[in-house]
Write an enzyme that holds these catalytic residues in place. Structure first.
Site, mmCIF file in Angstrom:
data_model
loop_
_atom_site.group_PDB
_atom_site.id
_atom_site.type_symbol
_atom_site.label_atom_id
_atom_site.label_comp_id
_atom_site.label_asym_id
_atom_site.label_seq_id
_atom_site.Cartn_x
_atom_site.Cartn_y
_atom_site.Cartn_z
ATOM 1 N N PHE A 172 0.857 -1.182 0.000
ATOM 2 C CA PHE A 172 0.000 0.000 0.000
ATOM 3 C C PHE A 172 0.889 1.227 0.000
ATOM 4 C CE2 PHE A 172 -2.498 3.497 1.498
ATOM 5 C CZ PHE A 172 -3.702 3.318 0.836
ATOM 6 N N ASP A 257 9.534 2.972 1.461
ATOM 7 C CA ASP A 257 8.358 3.756 1.850
ATOM 8 C C ASP A 257 8.171 3.584 3.359
ATOM 9 O OD1 ASP A 257 5.947 4.882 2.406
ATOM 10 O OD2 ASP A 257 4.861 3.949 0.738
ATOM 11 N N LYS A 286 2.686 10.951 7.319
ATOM 12 C CA LYS A 286 1.924 10.662 8.537
ATOM 13 C C LYS A 286 2.457 11.399 9.766
ATOM 14 C CE LYS A 286 0.138 6.202 6.954
ATOM 15 N NZ LYS A 286 -1.265 6.449 6.719
HETATM 16 C C1 LIG Z 1 3.276 2.857 3.460
HETATM 17 C C2 LIG Z 1 2.322 3.925 3.027
HETATM 18 N N1 LIG Z 1 2.635 4.692 1.970
HETATM 19 C C3 LIG Z 1 1.826 5.676 1.555
HETATM 20 C C4 LIG Z 1 0.629 5.922 2.192
HETATM 21 C C5 LIG Z 1 -0.281 7.015 1.676
HETATM 22 O O1 LIG Z 1 -0.297 8.093 2.549
HETATM 23 P P1 LIG Z 1 -1.457 9.204 2.432
HETATM 24 O O2 LIG Z 1 -2.722 8.526 2.862
HETATM 25 O O3 LIG Z 1 -1.028 10.287 3.365
HETATM 26 O O4 LIG Z 1 -1.493 9.631 1.015
HETATM 27 C C6 LIG Z 1 0.263 5.139 3.280
HETATM 28 C C7 LIG Z 1 -1.039 5.367 3.951
HETATM 29 O O5 LIG Z 1 -1.530 4.577 4.702
HETATM 30 C C8 LIG Z 1 1.129 4.115 3.716
HETATM 31 O O6 LIG Z 1 0.823 3.333 4.749
#
Ligand SMILES: Cc1ncc(COP(=O)(O)O)c(C=O)c1O
Length: 436
Positions: A172, A257, A286
């Site tokens: 994700f 990520d 986050k």
């Molecule tokens: C690992 C990871 N990358 C990217 C995102 C996307 O972040 P955002 O919801 O702030 O766009 C998330 C969101 O849960 C995430 O867990």
């Protein structure tokens, strides 16, 4: 059809059409913080892309949330780890208030006094060279993808439009059209095509699959060090080091990520430290915004991020003074090591309690690191993850399911041991109740 809608004690009429609502609002609407405001009794004004628990929250402090009826709940989701420091952390709130009355936005057309100090602080904290500020996590991932492709064309010599990025199944990384193009989750992906090409999906925690997928056109491997949304899937300790070696040997960038795994959740500033790896690019988000506002960034190699030259990438809000101020406070808080330590200190207790639940046959398996756990309820109990979360809610604890009967558990890192025990008791009681 006309629905009466009570809003702060005043009644307004809401005319509901199948796909839109037209309201005739009273002249003076109360402020949204008015205690007399009641939840909207119908949902057509809100697109149904979420199905929250049946609760309307009004305030939060630390690990505790209070709903409009005054009931208190322990937050064990922490805004998907955006609230690692808890709700309304005084240091963050004070900084935000002070900054709000001074300077909030100038756009990148002008410099402001916090941008460079913030960049210096964040790169120092993460032991990286350069940072590029954005807002949401998905934007940071998009930025990393663009930077990697550009590096591939301008430095590695990949023919234009042929760049490929290796990604993992069940990952994700966000919700943009490019990111969902390589999602393997049908609910995230279906009916949003045509999809962006240039991604090869391989199984997670399988370095051999990555090795087999590398071609001369591969520019990057994009990976979550721990797959959060997939259910807190923790790969073998050798996985990330193996990807690091593959990336180095094949002139490919390693992009970690760390939007959910980073910033103390697993007991480390970056989870990659836990396994002794340094990625070329790291996406952060986050908790970087302290739970106050969306703040994200890509940090990493200067030779890669410096390819994002004037006019080739940007964001109206990225790096705004308010975001920089909050980001700097977050960096200062993480620099003490206190939050990383808290996550490490409670990891053992969390693991012991989860092991007890396995022994009792209430959960079939669990994975945890720091203050982060994926908990699979015993399927024999016949409970969906949603039902478990509703049971926990009725016991004063808020958590969120991921898929099927898996619960993700990620309380704010300011949680005390007895509060953690309370949360796990609520889980155990909910599961026990299903068995009896
Ligand atoms: C690992 C990871 N990358 C990217 C995102 C996307 O972040 P955002 O919801 O702030 O766009 C998330 C969101 O849960 C995430 O867990």
């Amino acid at each position: 059809m006309l629905y009466p809608l009570s809003y702060g004690g005043q009644v307004m009429r809401v005319q509901v059409y199948p796909n839109r609502a037209v309201t005739s609002a009273p002249a003076h609407l109360p402020s949204p913080s008015s205690p007399s405001m009641v939840p909207v009794p119908h949902r057509s004004v809100l697109a149904p892309n979420y199905r929250p628990l049946d609760i309307t929250l009004r305030s939060g402090e630390g690990v505790w949330l209070t709903d409009i009826h005054g009931h208190r709940y322990l937050d064990c989701l922490a805004g998907y780890s955006a609230l690692n420091f808890g709700h309304s952390h005084p240091q963050l709130v004070e900084a935000a208030k002070e900054q709000a009355s001074r300077l909030t936005l100038v756009s990148r057309a002008f410099n402001h006094d916090l941008l460079l100090p913030y960049a210096e602080a964040l790169t120092m904290l993460t032991d990286t060279e350069t940072m590029l500020p954005m807002n949401t996590g998905a934007e940071a991932v998009e930025t990393a993808i663009k930077a990697a492709r550009k590096w591939g064309y301008l430095v590695k010599g990949v023919p234009e439009d042929q760049a490929d990025i290796i990604v993992a199944a069940n990952a994700f990384h966000g919700r943009t059209t490019t990111i969902i193009s390589f999602s393997t989750d049908p609910s995230a992906r279906d009916h949003y095509g045509p999809y962006t090409p240039g991604f090869t999906v391989v199984p997670y925690d399988d370095a051999d699959a990555v090795a087999a997928a590398i071609t001369p056109y591969t520019v990057a491997i994009l990976i979550e060090p721990i797959q959060g949304e997939a259910g807190v899937i923790i790969p073998a300790p050798s996985y990330l080091p193996s990807l690091r070696a593959l990336a180095t040997d094949n002139d490919v960038l390693l992009i970690a990520d760390e939007i959910q795994s980073g910033l103390a959740r697993t007991g480390y500033t970056l989870d990659e430290e836990r396994v002794g790896v340094a990625a070329d690019l790291i996406t952060l988000g986050k908790a970087l915004g302290g739970g106050l506002m969306p703040v994200s960034a890509v940090v990493g190699r200067h030779d890669v991020l410096s390819l994002m030259t004037v006019g080739t990438h940007g964001s109206t809000f990225g790096g705004n003074p308010m975001a920089c101020r909050i980001g700097m406070e977050v960096v200062a808080m993480l620099s003490t090591g206190e939050f990383q330590q808290r996550a490490r200190d409670l990891e053992g207790f969390l693991g012991e309690r989860l092991a007890e639940l396995v022994d009792d046959g209430l959960i079939s398996s669990s994975r945890h690191v720091g203050l982060w756990a994926g908990i699979d309820a015993n399927p024999a109990l016949g409970l969906t993850g949603r039902q478990i979360c509703e049971g926990m809610q009725s016991r004063g604890v808020l958590a969120k399911d991921t898929h099927g009967s898996t619960i993700r558990f990620a309380p704010p890192l300011v949680i005390e041991r007895d509060e953690l025990a309370t949360a796990l008791d609520a889980l155990a009681d909910t599961l026990h109740a299903a068995r009896s």
